[in-house]
Design an enzyme around this catalytic site. Structure first.
Site, PDB file in Angstrom:
ATOM      1  N   ASN A  18      92.029   2.653  46.540  1.00 24.83           N
ATOM      2  CA  ASN A  18      93.178   3.541  46.654  1.00 24.83           C
ATOM      3  C   ASN A  18      92.908   4.736  47.570  1.00 24.83           C
ATOM      4  O   ASN A  18      93.831   5.445  47.968  1.00 24.83           O
ATOM      5  CB  ASN A  18      93.585   4.038  45.262  1.00 24.83           C
ATOM      6  CG  ASN A  18      94.977   4.620  45.223  1.00 24.83           C
ATOM      7  OD1 ASN A  18      95.877   4.121  45.877  1.00 24.83           O
ATOM      8  ND2 ASN A  18      95.172   5.666  44.433  1.00 24.83           N
TER       9      ASN A  18
ATOM     10  N   ASP B  26      86.212   6.945  45.896  1.00 25.48           N
ATOM     11  CA  ASP B  26      85.354   5.866  45.405  1.00 25.48           C
ATOM     12  C   ASP B  26      86.028   4.512  45.349  1.00 25.48           C
ATOM     13  O   ASP B  26      85.358   3.490  45.167  1.00 25.48           O
ATOM     14  CB  ASP B  26      84.839   6.210  43.995  1.00 25.48           C
ATOM     15  CG  ASP B  26      85.924   6.078  42.939  1.00 25.48           C
ATOM     16  OD1 ASP B  26      85.764   5.263  42.019  1.00 25.48           O
ATOM     17  OD2 ASP B  26      86.944   6.780  43.048  1.00 25.48           O
TER      18      ASP B  26
ATOM     19  N   ASP C 274      89.358  12.496  45.963  1.00 27.82           N
ATOM     20  CA  ASP C 274      89.912  11.771  44.836  1.00 27.82           C
ATOM     21  C   ASP C 274      89.462  12.510  43.572  1.00 27.82           C
ATOM     22  O   ASP C 274      88.571  13.362  43.618  1.00 27.82           O
ATOM     23  CB  ASP C 274      89.378  10.332  44.864  1.00 27.82           C
ATOM     24  CG  ASP C 274      89.765   9.532  43.648  1.00 27.82           C
ATOM     25  OD1 ASP C 274      90.931   9.605  43.237  1.00 27.82           O
ATOM     26  OD2 ASP C 274      88.893   8.851  43.090  1.00 27.82           O
TER      27      ASP C 274
ATOM     28  N   ASP D  66      89.456  10.944  39.712  1.00 29.98           N
ATOM     29  CA  ASP D  66      88.727  10.127  38.746  1.00 29.98           C
ATOM     30  C   ASP D  66      87.530   9.454  39.406  1.00 29.98           C
ATOM     31  O   ASP D  66      87.659   8.811  40.464  1.00 29.98           O
ATOM     32  CB  ASP D  66      89.650   9.065  38.136  1.00 29.98           C
ATOM     33  CG  ASP D  66      90.740   9.678  37.273  1.00 29.98           C
ATOM     34  OD1 ASP D  66      91.169   9.026  36.315  1.00 29.98           O
ATOM     35  OD2 ASP D  66      91.152  10.819  37.558  1.00 29.98           O
TER      36      ASP D  66
ATOM     37  N   ARG E 157      99.050  -0.307  33.278  1.00 29.12           N
ATOM     38  CA  ARG E 157      98.125   0.451  32.432  1.00 29.12           C
ATOM     39  C   ARG E 157      98.850   1.568  31.675  1.00 29.12           C
ATOM     40  O   ARG E 157      98.586   1.792  30.492  1.00 29.12           O
ATOM     41  CB  ARG E 157      96.994   1.026  33.279  1.00 29.12           C
ATOM     42  CG  ARG E 157      95.998  -0.032  33.772  1.00 29.12           C
ATOM     43  CD  ARG E 157      94.972   0.547  34.718  1.00 29.12           C
ATOM     44  NE  ARG E 157      95.569   0.886  35.998  1.00 29.12           N
ATOM     45  CZ  ARG E 157      95.004   1.685  36.903  1.00 29.12           C
ATOM     46  NH1 ARG E 157      93.850   2.282  36.629  1.00 29.12           N
ATOM     47  NH2 ARG E 157      95.594   1.916  38.063  1.00 29.12           N
TER      48      ARG E 157
ATOM     49  N   GLU F  15      87.298   8.124  34.154  1.00 28.90           N
ATOM     50  CA  GLU F  15      88.600   7.584  34.518  1.00 28.90           C
ATOM     51  C   GLU F  15      89.546   8.000  33.399  1.00 28.90           C
ATOM     52  O   GLU F  15      89.460   7.499  32.271  1.00 28.90           O
ATOM     53  CB  GLU F  15      88.552   6.060  34.644  1.00 28.90           C
ATOM     54  CG  GLU F  15      87.780   5.549  35.837  1.00 28.90           C
ATOM     55  CD  GLU F  15      88.529   5.726  37.153  1.00 28.90           C
ATOM     56  OE1 GLU F  15      89.785   5.814  37.123  1.00 28.90           O
ATOM     57  OE2 GLU F  15      87.870   5.802  38.208  1.00 28.90           O
TER      58      GLU F  15
ATOM     59  N   GLY G 134      95.424   9.254  41.807  1.00 27.84           N
ATOM     60  CA  GLY G 134      96.279   8.219  41.231  1.00 27.84           C
ATOM     61  C   GLY G 134      96.343   8.373  39.729  1.00 27.84           C
ATOM     62  O   GLY G 134      96.944   7.541  39.047  1.00 27.84           O
TER      63      GLY G 134
END
Length: 301
Positions: free
Chosen positions: A256, A253, A97, A99, A142, A106, A186
């Protein structure tokens, strides 16, 4: 009784009493320690136990051992049970992943700060990563807060990105040893693409922020990179690299990341949310991604 799996214990320090407790757990599960190797790494110590188990049902042994180690948790020390199909593989596939894993931030929260919406977006992000909200819906919500921001904010945010401790070392050492390294996010391709080029990643995928007339529209183009897309990326990229599923490691983390972690031979929760740690094959609870090298059996030097 061949060696079929490996246990790797790691922490900022490994007190002798903690190692003795771990040895006792291994023995209570019917495992013979064939070899034990202590190593010092930048920021952490680790001890590797080469294990031999009776019978052929390695999966059952691994599940039982992981449960026993979790029940006998030693503060400040984690022990991962790693299949030797990963550690012994001539070529391994590592997917991360982005972020809060490959990088410390993030990105959407950094972008939202430019729109004065950081607090609201951070709240939604946290809920999504805990698995309380549908990721795609939360992403659209968002991203909508970013509508009207000038395209220039992407470069400003990109300049603020900080890699997680050990991230660059993980990529460099893994690739130098002939392994394949990928990142799937993501987040946004406008941030990931230059980062992937800088690190020399073999594969990378993220969402595309829609930009019209030099401004963000508050929408993403194409399908959202959600948990199913992350798992599909692991499968397709590892196959393209000619690496079997039993030689893959996925690190993340948030909720997702759960599908790609489940699809990997070893799913690793990196300073993760409790729901993710609870189902991961292994945990890294140090702010040091370099631990993944020790888990995969990749030399750090």
């Amino acid at each position: 009784m061949p060696s079929t799996l490996t246990a790797v214990s790691y922490g900022q320090t490994l007190p002798p009493a903690a190692l003795q407790q771990i040895r006792a757990v291994l023995a209570s599960n019917g495992l013979e320690i064939r070899a034990e190797c202590a190593e010092g790494h930048p920021g952490f110590d680790c001890t590797t136990f080469a294990l031999a188990a009776a019978g052929n049902d390695t999966g059952d042994v691994v599940a039982r051992l992981r449960t026993s180690l979790a029940a006998a948790a030693v503060e400040g020390v984690d022990t991962a049970v790693v299949p030797n199909t990963l550690r012994d593989a001539e070529r391994k596939f590592i997917i991360m992943d982005v972020d809060s894993t490959l990088i410390q931030q993030e990105v959407i929260e950094l972008l939202a700060a430019h729109a004065g919406m950081e607090a609201e977006v951070a709240k939604v992000t946290a809920a999504a990563m805990r698995g309380e909200l549908d990721f795609a819906q939360s992403l659209h919500h968002r991203v909508a807060t970013l509508a009207g921001l000038p395209e220039s904010v992407l470069a400003e945010v990109g300049a603020k990105i900080q890699l997680s401790v050990g991230a660059e070392r993980l990529v460099v050492r893994a690739k130098a040893a002939g392994h394949t390294v990928a990142a799937v996010s993501g987040g946004f391709s406008q941030i990931l693409a230059p980062l992937a080029a800088r690190l020399g990643l073999d594969f990378a995928l993220a969402n595309d922020l829609e930009i019209v007339g030099g401004r963000l529209t508050g929408r993403v183009s194409g399908a959202v990179v959600d948990r199913a897309a992350k798992a599909a990326s692991l499968r397709s990229w590892s196959a393209a690299a000619g690496i079997g599923a039993d030689a893959t490691m996925a690190i993340g983390d948030g909720a997702n990341d759960l599908d790609m972690m489940a699809a990997a031979a070893l799913g690793v929760a990196f300073n993760a949310k409790p729901a993710v740690r609870a189902v991961a094959d292994a945990q890294i609870n140090l702010p040091n991604l370099d631990v993944a090298l020790a888990l995969a059996g990749i030399p750090g030097e």
